[in-house]
Design an enzyme around this catalytic site. Structure first.
Site, PDB file in Angstrom:
ATOM      1  N   LYS A   1       8.499 -36.105 -54.752  1.00 52.01           N
ATOM      2  CA  LYS A   1       9.410 -35.540 -53.759  1.00 52.01           C
ATOM      3  C   LYS A   1       8.813 -35.711 -52.361  1.00 52.01           C
ATOM      4  O   LYS A   1       7.617 -35.857 -52.199  1.00 52.01           O
ATOM      5  CB  LYS A   1       9.673 -34.064 -54.063  1.00 52.01           C
ATOM      6  CG  LYS A   1      10.886 -33.880 -54.965  1.00 52.01           C
ATOM      7  CD  LYS A   1      12.187 -33.949 -54.161  1.00 52.01           C
ATOM      8  CE  LYS A   1      13.434 -34.048 -55.012  1.00 52.01           C
ATOM      9  NZ  LYS A   1      13.791 -35.415 -55.405  1.00 52.01           N
TER      10      LYS A   1
ATOM     11  N   TYR B   1      11.573 -43.464 -57.174  1.00 54.95           N
ATOM     12  CA  TYR B   1      10.908 -42.210 -56.825  1.00 54.95           C
ATOM     13  C   TYR B   1       9.417 -42.291 -57.125  1.00 54.95           C
ATOM     14  O   TYR B   1       8.998 -42.777 -58.159  1.00 54.95           O
ATOM     15  CB  TYR B   1      11.493 -41.054 -57.626  1.00 54.95           C
ATOM     16  CG  TYR B   1      12.620 -40.363 -56.916  1.00 54.95           C
ATOM     17  CD1 TYR B   1      12.401 -39.773 -55.685  1.00 54.95           C
ATOM     18  CD2 TYR B   1      13.873 -40.309 -57.470  1.00 54.95           C
ATOM     19  CE1 TYR B   1      13.427 -39.128 -55.022  1.00 54.95           C
ATOM     20  CE2 TYR B   1      14.913 -39.662 -56.832  1.00 54.95           C
ATOM     21  CZ  TYR B   1      14.678 -39.076 -55.602  1.00 54.95           C
ATOM     22  OH  TYR B   1      15.695 -38.444 -54.962  1.00 54.95           O
TER      23      TYR B   1
ATOM     24  N   ASP C   1       0.423 -36.190 -49.843  1.00 55.20           N
ATOM     25  CA  ASP C   1      -0.154 -35.729 -51.111  1.00 55.20           C
ATOM     26  C   ASP C   1      -1.123 -36.810 -51.556  1.00 55.20           C
ATOM     27  O   ASP C   1      -0.714 -37.926 -51.870  1.00 55.20           O
ATOM     28  CB  ASP C   1       0.981 -35.554 -52.128  1.00 55.20           C
ATOM     29  CG  ASP C   1       0.465 -35.192 -53.520  1.00 55.20           C
ATOM     30  OD1 ASP C   1      -0.766 -35.167 -53.712  1.00 55.20           O
ATOM     31  OD2 ASP C   1       1.304 -34.952 -54.404  1.00 55.20           O
TER      32      ASP C   1
HETATM   33  C1  F6R Z   1       5.838 -33.220 -55.213  1.00 55.33           C
HETATM   34  C2  F6R Z   1       5.543 -33.368 -56.629  1.00 55.33           C
HETATM   35  C3  F6R Z   1       6.560 -33.851 -57.563  1.00 55.33           C
HETATM   36  C4  F6R Z   1       5.932 -34.863 -58.511  1.00 55.33           C
HETATM   37  C5  F6R Z   1       6.846 -35.192 -59.647  1.00 55.33           C
HETATM   38  C6  F6R Z   1       6.260 -36.248 -60.561  1.00 55.33           C
HETATM   39  O1  F6R Z   1       4.763 -32.657 -54.598  1.00 55.33           O
HETATM   40  O2  F6R Z   1       4.444 -33.077 -57.012  1.00 55.33           O
HETATM   41  O3  F6R Z   1       7.683 -34.385 -56.931  1.00 55.33           O
HETATM   42  O4  F6R Z   1       5.606 -36.010 -57.800  1.00 55.33           O
HETATM   43  O5  F6R Z   1       7.079 -33.999 -60.321  1.00 55.33           O
HETATM   44  O6  F6R Z   1       5.300 -35.666 -61.338  1.00 55.33           O
HETATM   45  P1  F6R Z   1       4.461 -36.419 -62.484  1.00 55.33           P
HETATM   46  O7  F6R Z   1       3.269 -37.015 -61.788  1.00 55.33           O
HETATM   47  O8  F6R Z   1       4.070 -35.317 -63.388  1.00 55.33           O
HETATM   48  O9  F6R Z   1       5.364 -37.442 -63.115  1.00 55.33           O
HETATM   49 MG    MG Z   2       3.937 -32.322 -52.701  1.00 54.56          MG
HETATM   50 MG    MG Z   3       3.010 -33.910 -55.600  1.00 54.75          MG
END
Ligand code: F6R
Ligand code: MG
Ligand code: MG
Length: 373
Positions: free
Chosen positions: A233, A230, A11
Site C-alpha cells: 500500500k 501492487y 518502507d
Molecule cells: C503496507 C503494507 C501492506 C503489505 C501487503 C503485502 O505498509 O505493509 O500493504 O505490503 O500487505 O504483504 P505481504 O508482504 O505479506 O504479501
Molecule cells: Mg507501510
Molecule cells: Mg509495509
C-alpha cells in the site's frame, strides 16, 4: 529566502511482519541524514508510522530538488543494508528502481513538499498514514477546507471565507500527472463528486484563494502505477499549514475523529476504519487497522521546534476505541461485499486466477422447451 518543507517516506523493512522498523534501522537513517545533510538541509525530524520511516526536512532548495531527494534515497539505501543485515521483513521494499534518477517521485518513496515564504510564526502539521493509500486524506481535507459544519473559520475568518482551490489528481492515469483545479465553495459538488472515489481521485494540494498561498500538499504516489503491479500500500504523507488564513490545527484534526473507512489493512486489500495514533506507533489487528499520525511543528528561519504529538492526546483514546469496534464489526463479514476491496484494487492476483479457471467451467443452460398446452 523561501522555505521548503520536504517529507520523504519509505518502507524499507520491519520487525515481525509489516509492523514497525527496528531501532537500528531508524538510527541508521537518522545518522545518515545527520552526517550527510550538512550544507543541504537546515533541520530534520525522523519518525515512523507503522512500518514506514519518514524523513521531514527543511531547506531552501525548492521542491523536487535532486540533492535533497538523493540524500533521502541514499539514507533509505543505507537503512536497507541494515534491514538486510538484521533479516527484517520486506527489506528495501519501497525502493522500486535500481538507480537514482534525479527525483524520488516515481521510484517508490512517497513525497510531499511545499515551498513558501515563512510567516513570522509558522505552524504546520505533518501527517503519515500506514496500511492505506493517498485517497484516505480526501474526506478529512474536504471537511477541513470546505465544510463550515467542521470548520467554523470558513464562516468567521474573512480570508478563509474566500474559499480554497483544490488540485485533484486522477491517479489511475499513468502517462503523466492528470489534474483538475476546482474552487470551493462554488464548485463544492464537483469536488465532492470526485473525492467520493478515493482510489481514483486524490487531493494533491490545496491553496488559499485569499492569498494564493499553498495550504496542503499530499503524496499522490500509487506504487502499483510504478511497478505495474501492487508492491504494497502507498502509505501517504501530507503537510498542512495551519492557523491565520488556513484552518486551525483543531479544524484539521477534527475529521479524523470519524474513523472513516479507507482502503488497506490486511494484504492491502480491505476496507478498514482509519485510526489516529501517536507518532512511532506500530501495526497490529488484521495488519491494521490503517493508522494515521500527526506531528505538529513551528518552523522559524528553517529551524524546527520539537514536535507535538497531536493524536497522543487523551481525547483520541475514545476515538481509537470506536475505531476498534468499527474494525471488528467489519471483520465479522470476512471477505464478503464491502469488507474486501473491488477486484482492481486487490494487492494479490489469486482471485483473478481462480475466476479465470472457473470461467471455463461455466455453461449456459439450454433454454427450456415450452410444453404445448
Ligand atoms: C503496507 C503494507 C501492506 C503489505 C501487503 C503485502 O505498509 O505493509 O500493504 O505490503 O500487505 O504483504 P505481504 O508482504 O505479506 O504479501
Ligand atoms: Mg507501510
Ligand atoms: Mg509495509
Amino acid at each position: 529566502m523561501k522555505l521548503t518543507l520536504s517529507v520523504i517516506k519509505a518502507d524499507i523493512g520491519s520487525i515481525g511482519g509489516h509492523v514497525a522498523p527496528s531501532r537500528r534501522l531508524l538510527d541508521a537513517v537518522e545518522a545518515f541524514i545527520h552526517n550527510n545533510g550538512i550544507g543541504l538541509v537546515t533541520d530534520y525530524n525522523i519518525s515512523h508510522t507503522g512500518d514506514d520511516i519518514a524523513i521531514l526536512m527543511t531547506h531552501t532548495r525548492g521542491e523536487g530538488n535532486e540533492a535533497i531527494h538523493k540524500l533521502a534515497w541514499n539514507a533509505f539505501l543505507e537503512g536497507t543494508a541494515v534491514a538486510k543485515k538484521q533479516g527484517l521483513y520486506g527489506a528495501g521494499q519501497d525502493l522500486l528502481k535500481e538507480a537514482f534518477s534525479g527525483n524520488v517521485k516515481g521510484m517508490g518513496p512517497a513525497v510531499a513538499e511545499m515551498e513558501f515564504e515563512e510567516r513570522p510564526n509558522e505552524p504546520f502539521l505533518f501527517f503519515a498514514a500506514d496500511k492505506t493509500d493517498p485517497g484516505a486524506y480526501n474526506l478529512p481535507l474536504y471537511l477541513a477546507f470546505a465544510d463550515p459544519m467542521n470548520t467554523p473559520g470558513l464562516l468567521l475568518s474573512p480570508h478563509m471565507s474566500k474559499g480554497f482551490k483544490f488540485v485533484i489528481m486522477d491517479v489511475s492515469y499513468t502517462e503523466g500527472d492528470r489534474v483538475i483545479e476546482l474552487n470551493s465553495p462554488e464548485q463544492l459538488y464537483d469536488i465532492a463528486a470526485l473525492l467520493r472515489d478515493p482510489e481514483r481521485f486524490v487531493v494533491e494540494s490545496i491553496w488559499s484563494r485569499a492569498s494564493g498561498e499553498q495550504a496542503a500538499a499530499v503524496a499522490t504516489t500509487r506504487l502499483h502505477n510504478i511497478a505495474g503491479k501492487y508492491t504494497g500500500k502507498d502509505d501517504p504523507v501530507m503537510l498542512v499549514r495551519v492557523q491565520m488564513n488556513f484552518p486551525a490545527t483543531g479544524e484539521v484534526l477534527t475529521p479524523f475523529a470519524i474513523g472513516h473507512f479507507v482502503a488497506g489493512g490486511m494484504r492491502g486489500s480491505h476496507q478498514m476504519p482509519l485510526m489516529p495514533v501517536a507518532v512511532n506507533t506500530g501495526i497490529s489487528y488484521f495488519d491494521g487497522p490503517p493508522i494515521v499520525s500527526c506531528a505538529g511543528f513551528c518552523v522559524h528561519d528553517q529551524m524546527l521546534t520539537e514536535r507535538v504529538d497531536n493524536f497522543a492526546h487523551p481525547f483520541w483514546n475514545e476515538v481509537r476505541d470506536h475505531v476498534s469496534r468499527k474494525a471488528i464489526e467489519m471483520r465479522r463479514q470476512g471477505f464478503f461485499g464491502a469488507a474486501m476491496l473491488p477486484m482492481g484494487e486487490l494487492e494479490y492476483t489469486g482471485i483473478m486466477e481462480k475466476l479465470n479457471a472457473l470461467e471455463k467451467q461455466f455453461a449456459v443452460r439450454p433454454a427450456a422447451v415450452p410444453v404445448p398446452a
